[in-house]
Design an enzyme around this catalytic site. Structure first.
Site, PDB file in Angstrom:
ATOM      1  N   LYS A   1       0.827  -1.198   0.000  1.00  0.00           N
ATOM      2  CA  LYS A   1       0.000   0.000   0.000  1.00  0.00           C
ATOM      3  C   LYS A   1       0.870   1.260   0.000  1.00  0.00           C
ATOM      4  O   LYS A   1       0.508   2.282  -0.591  1.00  0.00           O
ATOM      5  CB  LYS A   1      -0.944  -0.006   1.204  1.00  0.00           C
ATOM      6  CG  LYS A   1      -2.122  -0.967   1.069  1.00  0.00           C
ATOM      7  CD  LYS A   1      -3.056  -0.829   2.256  1.00  0.00           C
ATOM      8  CE  LYS A   1      -4.341  -1.619   2.041  1.00  0.00           C
ATOM      9  NZ  LYS A   1      -4.105  -3.074   1.960  1.00  0.00           N
TER      10      LYS A   1
ATOM     11  N   GLU B   1      -3.776   6.982   6.766  1.00  0.00           N
ATOM     12  CA  GLU B   1      -4.572   7.755   5.815  1.00  0.00           C
ATOM     13  C   GLU B   1      -5.691   8.500   6.525  1.00  0.00           C
ATOM     14  O   GLU B   1      -6.264   7.991   7.508  1.00  0.00           O
ATOM     15  CB  GLU B   1      -5.183   6.848   4.738  1.00  0.00           C
ATOM     16  CG  GLU B   1      -4.196   6.346   3.719  1.00  0.00           C
ATOM     17  CD  GLU B   1      -4.852   5.570   2.600  1.00  0.00           C
ATOM     18  OE1 GLU B   1      -4.211   5.422   1.547  1.00  0.00           O
ATOM     19  OE2 GLU B   1      -5.997   5.101   2.775  1.00  0.00           O
TER      20      GLU B   1
ATOM     21  N   HIS C   1     -14.433  -3.945   7.882  1.00  0.00           N
ATOM     22  CA  HIS C   1     -13.658  -3.640   6.683  1.00  0.00           C
ATOM     23  C   HIS C   1     -13.605  -4.808   5.708  1.00  0.00           C
ATOM     24  O   HIS C   1     -12.760  -4.831   4.813  1.00  0.00           O
ATOM     25  CB  HIS C   1     -12.238  -3.187   7.034  1.00  0.00           C
ATOM     26  CG  HIS C   1     -12.191  -2.103   8.070  1.00  0.00           C
ATOM     27  ND1 HIS C   1     -12.707  -0.845   7.840  1.00  0.00           N
ATOM     28  CD2 HIS C   1     -11.712  -2.087   9.338  1.00  0.00           C
ATOM     29  CE1 HIS C   1     -12.536  -0.105   8.927  1.00  0.00           C
ATOM     30  NE2 HIS C   1     -11.946  -0.834   9.847  1.00  0.00           N
TER      31      HIS C   1
ATOM     32  N   ARG D   1      -5.054  -9.760  -8.666  1.00  0.00           N
ATOM     33  CA  ARG D   1      -5.584 -11.132  -8.692  1.00  0.00           C
ATOM     34  C   ARG D   1      -7.055 -11.077  -9.061  1.00  0.00           C
ATOM     35  O   ARG D   1      -7.630 -10.005  -9.238  1.00  0.00           O
ATOM     36  CB  ARG D   1      -5.435 -11.772  -7.317  1.00  0.00           C
ATOM     37  CG  ARG D   1      -6.033 -10.897  -6.205  1.00  0.00           C
ATOM     38  CD  ARG D   1      -6.144 -11.589  -4.885  1.00  0.00           C
ATOM     39  NE  ARG D   1      -6.454 -10.702  -3.796  1.00  0.00           N
ATOM     40  CZ  ARG D   1      -7.673 -10.242  -3.500  1.00  0.00           C
ATOM     41  NH1 ARG D   1      -8.713 -10.583  -4.259  1.00  0.00           N
ATOM     42  NH2 ARG D   1      -7.872  -9.437  -2.466  1.00  0.00           N
TER      43      ARG D   1
END
Length: 627
Positions: free
Chosen positions: A118, A202, A237, A294
């Site tokens: 990330k 973030e 999440h 993927r």
């Protein structure tokens, strides 16, 4: 151009079965790999050949690169499909496959490595001109730096495992006082799940939509997108309902997001199936979240609205063929919706559940991707998702209506699932209207209580216990008629509560799998499983406590801390003699790739700790006692 003949699927469960369906239909031979826990699994039975790769824990089997490569060599496989999860986004695995002369059905190791981080992927997206959320993606990972950067970004903010996915290693932090504890938990979970404890920070967007673009690239330089999927309905999440197209999408927004996704793909010369995920705010602004290199769990909804087989595309591209369509040829038809059926208890914080599959009957008329077999075991070693139910309709409402019926008609007995929650979500007015965000479940389903059994369910349970008690009623159904008096009063336990129920004479016939009963003049056919004193009906399990003395001690308010599921103890925070307060963290249990904090139910002193870090424990095992 590589010539594929035999494909080893380095995965398990529903995705291994899904890949085999297409691979075998296209004439390829398939090889399944399995752990000791999966020796009798459906994906093993479907394959042309199967080979054991180690014990149940994933790091000794499905994450064991050498064992998988050895399996490919022994079986003569010339290609490996990684599915999703496990090694699917591990660049070292992709490199090892290529070095062994195998075709890796996925993108290049370089693309996987970059987009699998990330931190690094966000830097690359900023350079490529893709909109990104403000945050910290630096390489200084000490807690002091992260604390300083978090204060700069402001709260609320998200902690994310740089190598992560599926909600693992992800934490929402509301203020500075929570940060250090959440950093430690995120690091631990990330290291256990991904082998890396690198984090990014973030700014937290409040109630965005989660919208992703399906990409496909080939080795000839072609790259297209196949519309979008809305994956906003999530818990912890992790996605739970996905649909395509997004209910609020416009042609202009779709094109803008699609072109941003193409920028992301071109930045890494992407080949194969991939997904660029965005957060979409209420003003129509979107921000790069991550790229999954993927096949996605939710790929069936894209298949439904495009009429394409994405696994077939993966195999064609891996064989060196060009994309079968150009961007102008892509068309979307109707609407598709998917739900994920999890073995978990929503009323207990979505704690994963284990057990034996006693009844499994997929609903007719829709697509169900699964890896379930009656008599099979749902173990603590793997993900809690057991099946995906997918419906397509000419309109969103038609797809929703079909899916709701299918969810209600699906039969999975023997383990607690999220089935009722899925039905409740699909019937919620805001969901029907398409008015939702990633905060939908937290807003509308923050308090999920165990559903009390209906009088009809209790009456049916008593009747079934009565009918099956041959030892108490040696003449079987003799006297079982509408005008007979009630023969027995039962003490039935549901969700820890005792119900006193008279076994009233009901018009009832059974075949051992389904009971046909008339209740209030309405005839119904209801699936069930009865074994001794335990009965499973859709949505509930019932224990016959008629012959037992009631145990009035409840675990929840007592000093006894028990394991909520099978798993492994990864942290013990207290010792015998320590004073603790109600709500204090005592132990951390890892199961189904997630960490679960176990807290004190009362103030007191730790009398005994019966486990140490690393212990494997069973569901309901006593771990700790407080006086």
């Amino acid at each position: 151009m590589p010539q594929l003949t035999k494909i080893l699927i380095a995965n398990r469960g529903e995705i291994a079965c899904r890949i085999q369906h297409t691979a075998q239909a296209l004439g390829y031979r398939t090889v399944a790999v399995y752990s000791d826990a999966d020796a009798q699994a459906l994906h093993v039975q479907m394959a042309d050949e199967a080979i054991n790769i180690g014990p149940a824990p994933v790091n000794q089997s499905y994450l064991n690169i050498e064992a998988i490569l050895d399996a490919a060599k022994k079986t003569g496989a010339d290609a490996i499909h990684p599915g999703y999860g496990f090694l699917s986004e591990n660049p070292d695995f992709a490199k090892a496959c290529l070095n062994a002369g195998l075709t890796f059905i996925g993108p290049s190791p370089e693309a996987i490595e970059l987009m699998g981080s990330k931190r690094l992927s966000k830097l690359a997206m900023l350079n490529a001109g893709v909109p990104c959320i403000a945050g910290y993606q630096g390489d200084q990972q000490d807690h002091a730096t992260l604390q300083q950067e978090a204060d700069r970004i402001g709260y609320p903010l998200m902690i994310k495992a740089s190598a992560g996915g599926g909600g693992r290693g992800m934490r929402l932090v509301h203020d500075s006082s929570q940060l250090l504890d959440q950093l430690r938990t995120a690091r631990s979970e990330a290291m256990n799940a991904f082998g890396s404890d690198e984090l990014i920070l973030e700014q937290a967007l409040i109630d965005p939509r989660h919208v992703e673009i399906q990409l496909f690239g080939d080795s000839h330089g072609n790259l297209i997108y196949l519309g979008e999927r809305d994956c906003s309905i999530q818990r912890r999440h992790q996605k739970i309902i996905e649909e395509a197209p997004c209910p609020i999408m416009t042609p202009e927004l779709r094109q803008a997001m699609g072109e941003a996704a193409l920028k992301a793909g071109r930045a890494v010369n992407y080949v194969g199936a991939g997904t660029v995920e965005f957060l979409l705010d209420r003003n129509g602004r979107f921000y790069f979240l991550e790229m999954n290199t993927r096949l996605q769990v939710e790929h069936p909804v894209t298949e439904m609205i495009t009429g394409l087989d994405l696994v077939a595309w993966q195999l064609q591209i891996a064989s060196g063929q060009p994309l079968p369509l150009q961007q102008a040829d892509v068309s979307l038809s109707g609407h598709a919706m998917e739900v994920r059926l999890y073995a978990e208890d929503p009323a207990q914080g979505f704690v994963p559940q284990t057990g034996e599959v006693l009844r499994w009957e997929p609903a007719p008329g829709v697509r169900t991707d699964h890896g379930l077999l009656e008599g099979g075991k749902i173990s603590p070693f793997y993900d809690a998702m057991q099946a995906k139910i997918i419906a397509h309709g000419a309109t969103r409402e038609e797809a929703r209506r079909k899916l709701l019926r299918a969810v209600q008609d699906t039969v999975l007995l023997g383990v607690t699932t999220n089935q009722q929650l899925l039905a409740d979500l699909l019937q919620h007015r805001d969901f029907i209207d398409g008015d939702f965000s990633t905060g939908f479940i937290a807003e509308h389903f923050s308090e999920i209580s165990p559903r009390s059994p209906s009088n009809e369910q209790l009456s049916l349970a008593a009747a079934l216990f009565y009918q099956h008690s041959a030892d108490q009623h040696p003449q079987g159904l003799a006297g079982w008629r509408n005008n007979a008096s009630a023969p027995w009063t039962y003490r039935l336990e549901v969700n820890g509560e005792i119900h006193h129920v008279s076994a009233e004479p009901l018009p009832l016939t059974t075949d051992g799998r389904h009971a046909t009963v008339v209740l209030d003049g309405i005839r119904r056919r209801i699936p069930y499983n009865l074994n001794g004193d335990k009965l499973w009906l859709p949505g509930i399990s019932v224990l016959n406590r008629t012959q037992q003395v009631a145990n009035r001690q409840a675990d929840a308010g007592s000093g006894v801390v028990k394991a909520p599921m099978d798993g492994a103890i990864v942290d013990v925070r207290v010792s015998a003699g320590d004073s603790v307060t109600k709500g204090q963290l005592l132990l951390v249990l890892e199961a189904m790739k997630m960490e679960h904090p176990l807290k004190a139910g009362m103030d007191g002193v730790v009398a005994a700790v019966q486990v140490v870090s690393g212990d494997q424990v069973r569901n309901r095992q006593v771990l700790l006692e407080i006086e």
